[in-house]
Design a protein around this motif. Structure first.
Motif, PDB file in Angstrom:
ATOM      1  N   GLN A 200      37.104  48.894  42.753  1.00 54.95           N
ATOM      2  CA  GLN A 200      37.775  49.544  43.880  1.00 54.95           C
ATOM      3  C   GLN A 200      38.829  50.466  43.272  1.00 54.95           C
ATOM      4  OE1 GLN A 200      38.128  47.024  47.511  1.00 54.95           O
ATOM      5  NE2 GLN A 200      37.288  45.449  46.175  1.00 54.95           N
ATOM      6  N   CYS A 201      40.066  50.017  43.147  1.00 57.07           N
ATOM      7  CA  CYS A 201      41.035  50.893  42.467  1.00 57.07           C
ATOM      8  C   CYS A 201      40.818  50.875  40.956  1.00 57.07           C
ATOM      9  CB  CYS A 201      42.462  50.483  42.798  1.00 57.07           C
ATOM     10  SG  CYS A 201      43.050  49.045  41.862  1.00 57.07           S
ATOM     11  N   GLY A 202      40.184  49.829  40.439  1.00 54.52           N
ATOM     12  CA  GLY A 202      39.896  49.752  39.011  1.00 54.52           C
ATOM     13  C   GLY A 202      41.023  49.184  38.159  1.00 54.52           C
ATOM     14  N   TYR A 203      42.136  48.828  38.792  1.00 52.39           N
ATOM     15  CA  TYR A 203      43.272  48.387  37.975  1.00 52.39           C
ATOM     16  C   TYR A 203      42.966  47.090  37.214  1.00 52.39           C
ATOM     17  CZ  TYR A 203      47.989  48.400  36.320  1.00 52.39           C
ATOM     18  OH  TYR A 203      49.071  48.472  35.493  1.00 52.39           O
ATOM     19  N   CYS A 204      42.306  46.174  37.863  1.00 53.86           N
ATOM     20  CA  CYS A 204      42.006  44.895  37.212  1.00 53.86           C
ATOM     21  C   CYS A 204      40.786  44.971  36.315  1.00 53.86           C
ATOM     22  CB  CYS A 204      41.748  43.821  38.275  1.00 53.86           C
ATOM     23  SG  CYS A 204      40.189  44.077  39.190  1.00 53.86           S
TER      24      CYS A 204
ATOM     25  N   CYS B 231      42.641  40.363  41.214  1.00 54.76           N
ATOM     26  CA  CYS B 231      42.204  41.664  41.735  1.00 54.76           C
ATOM     27  C   CYS B 231      42.987  41.923  43.014  1.00 54.76           C
ATOM     28  CB  CYS B 231      40.702  41.668  42.018  1.00 54.76           C
ATOM     29  SG  CYS B 231      40.145  43.215  42.762  1.00 54.76           S
ATOM     30  N   ARG B 232      43.870  42.909  42.944  1.00 55.08           N
ATOM     31  CA  ARG B 232      44.699  43.191  44.127  1.00 55.08           C
ATOM     32  C   ARG B 232      43.883  43.776  45.262  1.00 55.08           C
ATOM     33  NH1 ARG B 232      47.095  43.329  39.661  1.00 55.08           N
ATOM     34  NH2 ARG B 232      49.250  42.740  39.328  1.00 55.08           N
ATOM     35  N   CYS B 233      42.727  44.350  44.928  1.00 57.27           N
ATOM     36  CA  CYS B 233      41.836  44.859  45.973  1.00 57.27           C
ATOM     37  C   CYS B 233      40.972  43.736  46.534  1.00 57.27           C
ATOM     38  CB  CYS B 233      40.944  45.959  45.436  1.00 57.27           C
ATOM     39  SG  CYS B 233      41.832  47.373  44.780  1.00 57.27           S
TER      40      CYS B 233
HETATM   41  S1  FES Z   1      39.719  46.726  41.866  1.00 57.17           S
HETATM   42 FE1  FES Z   1      41.788  47.087  42.442  1.00 57.17          FE
HETATM   43  S2  FES Z   1      42.863  45.466  41.541  1.00 57.17           S
HETATM   44 FE2  FES Z   1      40.819  44.929  41.288  1.00 57.17          FE
END
Ligand code: FES
Ligand code: FES
Length: 161
Positions: free
Chosen positions: A101-105, A137-139
């Motif tokens: 999703q956002c890719g942060y994790c 995963c914040r998303c």
């Molecule tokens: S994809 Fe956004 S924090 Fe996991």
């Protein structure tokens, strides 16, 4: 203030020498000194898993160790695993299963999942969830992430038979 000290290590197979403050953690060293920004920093307290890297083959939270503690070690980041092709199938599965999703994790998830797949040939969903339970995963894309890891495990098992 404590004086900077020299550190030498391998990062993604390349020798690295630097002079760092003793309080600099490995995550910040990788990101700020080496510009390897695929290692993400979320909590800085060892809770979220976004900063996961491999040190001498074992996954560690790079926010919890100091750069000087990596002296003489071999550190592998998401850039190294990606460039070598080691996790190409896992990355493709994340794309195909909408596990991004956002890719942060994602870098931490990929390194942690690869650690499981290296040690367990056919993990079930419970084992996958258990191994990834320290990665937040914040998303909240957990279902798709487990799908992607499970699909990769199945595909690898089929290729090895
Ligand atoms: S994809 Fe956004 S924090 Fe996991
Ligand atoms: S930033 Fe290291 S575990 Fe969260």
């Amino acid at each position: 203030m404590t004086a900077p000290v020299p550190v030498s290590l391998l990062v993604n197979g390349d020798p690295v020498e630097a002079i760092v403050l003793p309080r600099l953690n490995l995550a910040d060293f990788l990101r700020d000194n080496l510009k390897l920004t695929g290692t993400h920093v979320g909590c800085e307290h060892g809770v979220c898993g976004a900063c996961t890297v491999r040190v001498n083959g074992e996954i560690v939270r790079s926010c919890l160790i100091l750069a000087v503690q990596a002296q003489g070690s071999s550190v592998e980041t998401i850039e190294g695993l990606s460039d070598s092709g080691e996790i190409a199938d896992l990355q493709a599965a994340f794309r195909e299963r909408n596990a991004l999703q956002c890719g942060y994790c994602t870098p931490g998830m990929l390194i942690t999942a690869q650690d499981l797949l290296k040690h367990t040939s056919a993990p079930d969903r419970g084992a996958i969830r258990d191994h990834l339970s320290g990665n937040y995963c914040r998303c909240t894309g957990y279902q798709a992430i487990v799908d992607a890891v499970e699909a990769t495990a199945r595909a690898r098992a089929e290729r090895s038979t």
